[in-house]
Design a protein around this motif. Sequence first.
Motif, PDB file in Angstrom:
ATOM      1  N   GLY A 419      53.075   4.065  36.600  1.00 21.17           N
ATOM      2  CA  GLY A 419      52.189   4.991  37.295  1.00 21.17           C
ATOM      3  C   GLY A 419      51.756   6.134  36.402  1.00 21.17           C
ATOM      4  O   GLY A 419      50.570   6.470  36.347  1.00 21.17           O
ATOM      5  N   ASN A 420      52.700   6.696  35.660  1.00 21.86           N
ATOM      6  CA  ASN A 420      52.362   7.824  34.790  1.00 21.86           C
ATOM      7  C   ASN A 420      51.418   7.403  33.674  1.00 21.86           C
ATOM      8  O   ASN A 420      50.516   8.156  33.297  1.00 21.86           O
ATOM      9  CB  ASN A 420      53.634   8.418  34.193  1.00 21.86           C
ATOM     10  N   ALA A 425      45.954   7.593  31.389  1.00 19.87           N
ATOM     11  CA  ALA A 425      44.677   7.000  31.004  1.00 19.87           C
ATOM     12  C   ALA A 425      43.531   7.638  31.791  1.00 19.87           C
ATOM     13  O   ALA A 425      42.481   7.974  31.227  1.00 19.87           O
ATOM     14  CB  ALA A 425      44.712   5.489  31.244  1.00 19.87           C
ATOM     15  N   VAL A 426      43.748   7.820  33.097  1.00 19.13           N
ATOM     16  CA  VAL A 426      42.689   8.393  33.929  1.00 19.13           C
ATOM     17  C   VAL A 426      42.412   9.832  33.506  1.00 19.13           C
ATOM     18  O   VAL A 426      41.251  10.258  33.403  1.00 19.13           O
ATOM     19  CB  VAL A 426      43.089   8.327  35.414  1.00 19.13           C
ATOM     20  N   VAL A 516      48.067   5.241  26.218  1.00 19.25           N
ATOM     21  CA  VAL A 516      46.980   5.111  25.237  1.00 19.25           C
ATOM     22  C   VAL A 516      46.406   3.700  25.280  1.00 19.25           C
ATOM     23  O   VAL A 516      45.181   3.500  25.255  1.00 19.25           O
ATOM     24  CB  VAL A 516      47.488   5.459  23.818  1.00 19.25           C
ATOM     25  N   ALA A 517      47.299   2.723  25.430  1.00 19.66           N
ATOM     26  CA  ALA A 517      46.829   1.342  25.504  1.00 19.66           C
ATOM     27  C   ALA A 517      45.932   1.163  26.726  1.00 19.66           C
ATOM     28  O   ALA A 517      44.860   0.544  26.644  1.00 19.66           O
ATOM     29  CB  ALA A 517      48.029   0.388  25.584  1.00 19.66           C
ATOM     30  N   LEU A 522      40.435   0.600  29.311  1.00 17.04           N
ATOM     31  CA  LEU A 522      40.170   1.053  30.675  1.00 17.04           C
ATOM     32  C   LEU A 522      39.138   0.167  31.371  1.00 17.04           C
ATOM     33  O   LEU A 522      39.303  -0.188  32.545  1.00 17.04           O
ATOM     34  CB  LEU A 522      39.677   2.510  30.637  1.00 17.04           C
ATOM     35  N   ASP A 523      38.085  -0.207  30.622  1.00 22.59           N
ATOM     36  CA  ASP A 523      37.030  -1.000  31.270  1.00 22.59           C
ATOM     37  C   ASP A 523      37.564  -2.349  31.732  1.00 22.59           C
ATOM     38  O   ASP A 523      37.236  -2.826  32.816  1.00 22.59           O
ATOM     39  CB  ASP A 523      35.865  -1.201  30.302  1.00 22.59           C
TER      40      ASP A 523
END
Lengths: 786, 139
Positions: A419-420, A425-426, A516-517, A522-523
């Motif tokens: 979750g973190n 990332a967000v 970071v990964a 993200l897309d």
Amino acid sequence: MDIAALTFLALGLPFVAALVAPVLTRFLGHNAAWILALAPVAIFAHFLRYLPEIADGEIVTGGYAWIPSFNVSFSWLIDGLSLTFALLISGIGALIVLYSGGYLKGHPHQGRFFSFILMFMGSMQGLVLSDSFLMLFVFWELTSITSFLLIGFDHRREAARRAALQALVVTGGGGLLLLAGLLILWNVSGITQFSLLLSFGAELKESPFYLAALLLVLGGAFTKSAQFPFHFWLPNAMEAPTPVSAYLHSATMVKAGVYLLMRLNPVLGGTPEWQVLLPLFGVATLVSGAALAVRQTDLKLMLAYTTMASLGLLVLLTGLGSPHAIEAAALYLVAHALFKGALFMVAGIIDHETGARDLTKLGGLRSAMPLTFAIALAAALSMGGLPPFFGFLAKEEIYEALSSFDRRSVVFAGLTILGNALMFAVAFAIALKPFLGSKVETPRHAHEAPVLLWLGPAILALKGLSIASMSGLAHRLISSPMSSAIAGEPRAVTTSLAPHIGVPLLLSAVTLLVGVAFYLNLDRLRAAMAVILADIGWGPDRGFDQFIRGLLRLAVAVTRRLQSGKLDVYMTVVFVLVAVVLLATPAHFGELPRAPFFAADVPTHELAIMAIAVAGLLAVVMAADRLTAIVSLGIQGFAVAVIFLLYGAPDLSFTQFMIETLSVVVLALVMTRLRLSPSDRRPLHQKLPDSMIALACGFGFGLFLLRATGTPFDATLTDFYNLYSKSVAHGANVVNVIIVDFRGTDTLGEIAVVMITGLAILSLVRLRAGSLKRGADDRQDVEERA
Amino acid sequence: MKSVIFRTVAPFLTSLMTLFSIFVLLRGHNEPGGGFIGGLIAVSGLAIYGIAHGVETVRHAIYFHPLAIAGAGLFAATVAGLISLYAHVPFMTGLWIYPSFFGVEMPLSTVMLFDTGVYLVVVGSISSVALSLEERGGE
């Protein structure tokens, strides 16, 4: 003035400010924000004075009696927990008021907005400072109502109205559960104040009602704090203007549920139920919230879902209840309020200055908005849990709490890292993507925000940095007292920025790497989430709609069943019921009059009057047309009035005369209105049931009166009124004195009923055939929608 | 209504009944009467006037909308109850003062204000119903 009176004033001040806000805004425009912000600033300063005292472990209570007969007081409780909340609410509140001054500049209803947000501030402040249960409940529901007003602020949009209603139904309904839970606590302990309840001991946890109370309280807390599966209202609430999202839906209101859990932790916490239910719901909310956040591209929606995730994390930590978990919850709560408030305001700035808030339609803003970029970056670093920001300390403490090696902790730690990492990332997607890359054309030409807009987020972002660097002082004044209040015993928080090698740091590093990964992919993640959600195809949000639709359909069906809309059906039901009650009840209880008795020597004139009454009734039954029947009914009424007069009740008789006269007039008028045929031409078999009902009613009343007069007369009341009518109420006419003085309040109610009946009849008379038809269309409309 | 005698007598009858209704209202505290019965008498008077000369004439004569009268009555009655709060006694406790006008002592009380309120509510509500029924009855 003593400090208790000042606290009382501080509780009321936001509402006063809300009252003057519209007028002030009319004269000063958006600059009214500078003056209105003084209210929360004053409150903030007031509560700062408590800091040293609370840091020394004191608990301050105060208040006034409210409803002493029910042991309900208007009282407040200031300890580490409520003080931290009060400071957050008033501090962030001041910044939000300034921010709204810039954000809604020139909006025709800016004054109204200020008013709503100040009212909310007052409610939220009252909620966290409440000592008495009832006061907490009242303020709890007030926050729901003010949040309804704020979400639906732009009430001309369907989506805003729906979101407002949804939030009200979910959080207001949860408030009712909470009320039930608090009433159980009250019943079990006999205590109505938190300050006393906290020292009540373990008896509550052993009570057979413990589980019921816990579930009801959790129902209130989980709906308010948007825990899965009650989370759906929170993202929808993003229909509200951004200052609202920043204030209510990240920093304050949604934390009310968490506040409640923390407040009750010493009383209800630590049991197996507590330690299973809270972490389960918390971790489910954390993971689903973070996953749903990744799916979004709208800045506000991304933030909303991460807020949901953060709330889940807080519930998880509160549920675990270990010393480190409590401390982590305290730290993370404050850190989250700071960085999420700042990020929301940044999202608002971007939206305000460029006209777009979709991640895919933004880019390259760094040169146009360097200050906003800096603020966003600082807040994101705190949210990502990187040093030297406050979020880092919170995250260290979280991992400290989760790093014991039993099987449960490993599962929770794994899910929390997931979750973190997603939230990381967000956070950086929001802080970096709109600013970096090549410039994207936006609806409005982007430039730096005015001071009213950037001031708030800048202060919040800086606070995140300064608290971390002065962690010793912050812990002594805020974190330690707050953890002590949650734990119910003294605690000292020690974590600092100084490097310490251990499992928590390792877990932090893992989170960072995974985060970071996630950020880089993200897309792809978003596309995957979209596919998963499409496969599920159903969510609580749609469930809510289905629930409301079902409720409507049920209501329509029940109404159809019970309300035929035909007057004769209603009348038949009413009178059959009257007859049954009058005849069946005394028969069942053996209370029928012994035998009808006749007085031995009735004077001739009385007999004559009774004969007139009977003749009147016969005339009614035999009358050829309705008008004659109505007038004949008057004969019987006048005869009764004469009997009243003979028996020494002039007032009653007087009234009876007038009523009879007016009834004849009004009934005759109604006759002409209804356009009935002049006489009743129904065949006998239709008339017969109605006349049977009439006979049964009359017979029942007769028996009832005989029985009532058969009991010996208790003259206590008569004596009382005779004795005091002249001496106390200065009136010789006992009847009138009873009506206007002894039982004046009854009369007040009665004349109110008379007036309302008058209104109702008038509107019925005014209804035309056409408007009746429209009513039917409306009903059809409801059904079609249902 | 066509009867000339009735049309001629009606205004006098109505004035007399209205006057009588006020008399009944005021004497109510010591002798049979009071706001409720007084109100009913006044409504009967108005009804007679309406039957004789038509609803419009009555509406014109009472000047205010009947429901406004009823509302004023309810307001007066509530105020009568609230006054006692200012004297630090429970809601609706009767309070009396005895000012003297030209040497004549005149008992005044919140109770009387309350009874006047009752009177106005009865007059307003019932005449509003009666008048509206009469108005459309002729259609």
